[in-house]
Write an enzyme that holds these catalytic residues in place. Structure first.
Site, PDB file in Angstrom:
ATOM      1  N   HIS A  12      66.789  20.376  18.909  1.00 56.08           N
ATOM      2  CA  HIS A  12      67.950  21.254  19.076  1.00 56.08           C
ATOM      3  C   HIS A  12      67.852  22.145  20.307  1.00 56.08           C
ATOM      4  O   HIS A  12      68.458  23.209  20.371  1.00 56.08           O
ATOM      5  CB  HIS A  12      68.165  22.091  17.802  1.00 56.08           C
ATOM      6  CG  HIS A  12      68.532  21.245  16.620  1.00 56.08           C
ATOM      7  ND1 HIS A  12      68.473  21.676  15.323  1.00 56.08           N
ATOM      8  CD2 HIS A  12      68.964  19.954  16.552  1.00 56.08           C
ATOM      9  CE1 HIS A  12      68.844  20.697  14.505  1.00 56.08           C
ATOM     10  NE2 HIS A  12      69.146  19.639  15.220  1.00 56.08           N
ATOM     11  N   THR A  37      62.021  22.567   6.144  1.00 54.68           N
ATOM     12  CA  THR A  37      63.406  22.263   6.515  1.00 54.68           C
ATOM     13  C   THR A  37      64.201  21.863   5.284  1.00 54.68           C
ATOM     14  O   THR A  37      63.664  21.199   4.396  1.00 54.68           O
ATOM     15  CB  THR A  37      63.493  21.147   7.583  1.00 54.68           C
ATOM     16  OG1 THR A  37      64.869  20.759   7.743  1.00 54.68           O
ATOM     17  CG2 THR A  37      62.666  19.924   7.233  1.00 54.68           C
TER      18      THR A  37
HETATM   19  P1  CNA Z   1      67.176  25.866   6.933  1.00 53.12           P
HETATM   20  O1  CNA Z   1      68.358  25.092   6.557  1.00 53.12           O
HETATM   21  O2  CNA Z   1      67.274  27.351   6.909  1.00 53.12           O
HETATM   22  O3  CNA Z   1      66.003  25.408   5.956  1.00 53.12           O
HETATM   23  C1  CNA Z   1      64.763  26.042   5.934  1.00 53.12           C
HETATM   24  C2  CNA Z   1      64.022  25.528   4.708  1.00 53.12           C
HETATM   25  O4  CNA Z   1      62.708  26.022   4.749  1.00 53.12           O
HETATM   26  C3  CNA Z   1      64.650  26.006   3.393  1.00 53.12           C
HETATM   27  O5  CNA Z   1      64.716  24.898   2.513  1.00 53.12           O
HETATM   28  C4  CNA Z   1      63.668  27.068   2.875  1.00 53.12           C
HETATM   29  O6  CNA Z   1      63.578  27.078   1.474  1.00 53.12           O
HETATM   30  C5  CNA Z   1      62.376  26.581   3.478  1.00 53.12           C
HETATM   31  N1  CNA Z   1      61.397  27.626   3.771  1.00 53.12           N
HETATM   32  C6  CNA Z   1      61.599  28.830   4.344  1.00 53.12           C
HETATM   33  N2  CNA Z   1      60.421  29.458   4.538  1.00 53.12           N
HETATM   34  C7  CNA Z   1      59.460  28.621   4.067  1.00 53.12           C
HETATM   35  C8  CNA Z   1      58.044  28.691   4.002  1.00 53.12           C
HETATM   36  N3  CNA Z   1      57.355  29.746   4.460  1.00 53.12           N
HETATM   37  N4  CNA Z   1      57.378  27.642   3.450  1.00 53.12           N
HETATM   38  C9  CNA Z   1      58.039  26.573   2.960  1.00 53.12           C
HETATM   39  N5  CNA Z   1      59.378  26.430   3.014  1.00 53.12           N
HETATM   40  C10 CNA Z   1      60.072  27.456   3.572  1.00 53.12           C
HETATM   41  O7  CNA Z   1      66.615  25.457   8.359  1.00 53.12           O
HETATM   42  P2  CNA Z   1      66.516  23.985   8.998  1.00 53.12           P
HETATM   43  O8  CNA Z   1      65.510  24.078  10.057  1.00 53.12           O
HETATM   44  O9  CNA Z   1      66.388  22.937   7.971  1.00 53.12           O
HETATM   45  O10 CNA Z   1      67.976  23.853   9.619  1.00 53.12           O
HETATM   46  C11 CNA Z   1      68.154  23.440  10.854  1.00 53.12           C
HETATM   47  C12 CNA Z   1      68.691  24.513  11.805  1.00 53.12           C
HETATM   48  C13 CNA Z   1      68.037  25.840  11.665  1.00 53.12           C
HETATM   49  C14 CNA Z   1      68.352  24.099  13.177  1.00 53.12           C
HETATM   50  O11 CNA Z   1      69.506  23.887  13.901  1.00 53.12           O
HETATM   51  C15 CNA Z   1      67.513  25.232  13.805  1.00 53.12           C
HETATM   52  O12 CNA Z   1      67.759  25.358  15.170  1.00 53.12           O
HETATM   53  C16 CNA Z   1      67.939  26.412  13.061  1.00 53.12           C
HETATM   54  N6  CNA Z   1      67.078  27.607  13.045  1.00 53.12           N
HETATM   55  C17 CNA Z   1      65.941  27.686  13.772  1.00 53.12           C
HETATM   56  C18 CNA Z   1      65.165  28.819  13.691  1.00 53.12           C
HETATM   57  C19 CNA Z   1      63.897  28.887  14.493  1.00 53.12           C
HETATM   58  O13 CNA Z   1      63.848  28.343  15.590  1.00 53.12           O
HETATM   59  N7  CNA Z   1      62.855  29.524  13.952  1.00 53.12           N
HETATM   60  C20 CNA Z   1      65.525  29.892  12.876  1.00 53.12           C
HETATM   61  C21 CNA Z   1      66.718  29.773  12.151  1.00 53.12           C
HETATM   62  C22 CNA Z   1      67.488  28.631  12.255  1.00 53.12           C
END
Ligand code: CNA
Length: 260
Positions: free
Chosen positions: A107, A179
């Site tokens: 991304h 994710t």
């Molecule tokens: P999401 O949809 O928010 O999913 C995150 C998943 O991780 C969820 O199912 C949570 O339950 C799980 N989760 C959160 N913390 C933990 C942990 N410590 N241990 C285990 N599981 C955990 O995010 P995705 O990445 O699936 O969605 C994709 C989007 C989010 C992309 O387009 C990214 O660019 C975007 N994003 C990125 C960031 C970053 O770069 N850090 C932050 C927020 C969003």
């Protein structure tokens, strides 16, 4: 194959958790769906929303988590890791010093800028300056608002993503961490593995639209915090000492193990 969940322990909110960014942004901008904030059409109508978001999304002091360092540790072992596909745009993979050629930034990133319409490159420093001054940078060629090279809903992923995804069919194992696997086309990556391959999913909540629909017979779902699970794996493999030494060496400039 990783997502925002591997960075929550570094203090960066994910998208879909209750305290995640989607909820915060929807409430703030009165959007009809949380994803709407990252539609490219929203960006064209209200570029100032994303600019303001970037101003508050200061990642300069964030440090990689145990999971990021573990990914580098595995990569350092010859011929184990082919690629790390990440949806994250926080750059923590690079702060964990994972070799660049191993990472596929599905991304995009915040290191370069461009015009989303005519694809003209734009100096990221100019964009960052504008963010700090509450201004918006427009393309000299076509007049559209410019932004960092992060991929919005409705935008194409890079050619590199599709090319490297083709190699997944030769894999034996995919480790999917932190994710929700709801964003396409990334979410289809585990399906590209051959039938006999293993898929290990580490997440603290259910993954995928219907739960585990993409999992094959050779699958394992480990429910939990990625850092905690990774530490268990290190222990089971009797890598504790080696991992500790590795982290010390890689993070010479200090790592306070926020989450450790
Ligand atoms: P999401 O949809 O928010 O999913 C995150 C998943 O991780 C969820 O199912 C949570 O339950 C799980 N989760 C959160 N913390 C933990 C942990 N410590 N241990 C285990 N599981 C955990 O995010 P995705 O990445 O699936 O969605 C994709 C989007 C989010 C992309 O387009 C990214 O660019 C975007 N994003 C990125 C960031 C970053 O770069 N850090 C932050 C927020 C969003």
């Amino acid at each position: 194959m990783v997502g925002a969940g591997i960075s929550t322990n570094a203090g960066i909110p994910d998208f879909r958790s209750k305290t995640g960014l989607f909820q915060q942004l929807r409430d703030k901008h009165n959007l009809s769906s949380p994803e709407e904030f990252f539609y490219k059409t929203t960006f064209f109508t209200h570029p100032e929303y994303f600019y303001e978001f970037c101003k508050n999304f200061d990642l300069s002091h964030t440090k990689p988590t145990t999971t990021h360092l573990f990914m580098n540790f595995l990569t350092s072992k010859k011929q184990i890791v082919k690629y790390i596909f990440t949806q994250n745009i926080d750059g923590l993979e690079l702060k964990a010093k994972i070799p660049k050629d191993k990472i596929v930034f599905a991304h995009g990133n915040f290191n370069e800028g461009h015009c989303p319409i005519c694809k003209e490159q734009k100096d990221i420093n100019e964009i960052n300056q504008a963010i700090q001054n509450d201004k918006v940078v427009y393309c000299d060629k076509c007049g559209a608002p410019c932004k960092a090279n992060v991929v919005f809903y409705g935008e194409q992923l890079s050619e590199e993503f599709y090319q490297k995804a083709k190699e997944i069919k030769e894999g034996d194992l995919a480790i999917v961490m932190g994710t929700s696997l709801l964003v396409q086309p990334f979410a289809m990556l585990p399906r590209l593995l051959p039938e006999h391959a293993w898929r290990v999913v580490i997440n603290r909540s259910v993954v995928g639209k219907f739960g585990y629909e993409f999992l094959s017979e050779n699958s394992l779902f480990i429910k939990g915090n990625t850092d905690e699970v990774v530490k268990e794996i290190v222990k089971e493999c009797q890598w504790e000492k080696e991992f500790e030494e590795f982290v010390k060496e890689v993070m010479m400039d200090g790592w306070n193990g926020i989450n450790s």
